[in-house]
Scaffold this active site. Sequence first.
Site, PDB file in Angstrom:
ATOM      1  N   ALA A  75      19.042  20.054   4.459  1.00  0.00           N
ATOM      2  CA  ALA A  75      20.058  19.411   3.619  1.00  0.00           C
ATOM      3  C   ALA A  75      19.799  17.915   3.549  1.00  0.00           C
ATOM      4  O   ALA A  75      19.281  17.315   4.499  1.00  0.00           O
ATOM      5  CB  ALA A  75      21.459  19.679   4.166  1.00  0.00           C
ATOM      6  N   ASP A  76      20.168  17.324   2.433  1.00  0.00           N
ATOM      7  CA  ASP A  76      20.070  15.874   2.283  1.00  0.00           C
ATOM      8  C   ASP A  76      21.226  15.405   1.413  1.00  0.00           C
ATOM      9  O   ASP A  76      21.449  15.952   0.319  1.00  0.00           O
ATOM     10  CB  ASP A  76      18.748  15.475   1.644  1.00  0.00           C
ATOM     11  CG  ASP A  76      18.531  13.969   1.695  1.00  0.00           C
ATOM     12  OD1 ASP A  76      18.226  13.453   2.789  1.00  0.00           O
ATOM     13  OD2 ASP A  76      18.681  13.304   0.645  1.00  0.00           O
TER      14      ASP A  76
END
Length: 223
Positions: A75-76
């Site tokens: 995730a970012d």
Amino acid sequence: MSCTDGVGRLVLASGSPRRRDIMESAGLRFEIVRPDVPEGPPIVGERAEDYARRMARDKASAVSARLERGTVLGADTVVVLDGAILGKPESASHAVEMLRRLRGRDHDVTTGLAAVDSETGRVETAAVTSVVHMRLYDDREVAAYVESGEPFDKAGAYGVQDHAFRPADRVEGCYLNVVGLPLCRATELMAHMGVPYAQGRMRDTNGLCADCWPPAGQGERGE
């Protein structure tokens, strides 16, 4: 928490304590492996959503390459103001500058997600965007918040969940997305990849989107 039973193995490619807490609170069984991937700048002309997806994929792929089996979730999260991506502050003065720019304004928060099957190399990505309405905090509050050290590991230099600073008036869309992991979309990705999951009781359901957690008495997801 760990999950090492072959096909159902789930690995979180993140060192974020907030993402860990969200997944633990949801009753997910998983392992944590830090991706050690530098968060470089966007490619010229790259949209925030595409950048977040790319970074999430890079993180998940880096961890997946070190494993023989299991699904890796990366995730970012990026903060976008006036079309520009705000990363994590590099100094106290940078954090102050960011918080002043955000004060009293609306901005987008986008989290890119990527799930990678370590055995087959299959990849699925997604992105979720929420709108955050920041309150009119004053300079003294900003100084105290920066002095606390809380802004330095957070995109945009703030944590929406910080109860002392309370940076936002309200959030449109998924609240957990702004914290760093939209559980609603992440669990869908995991289901598509064949990862079994079970949701427990979230510790704090205030402000979560209905897809992340249904209101009391309206049933459980994942039945």
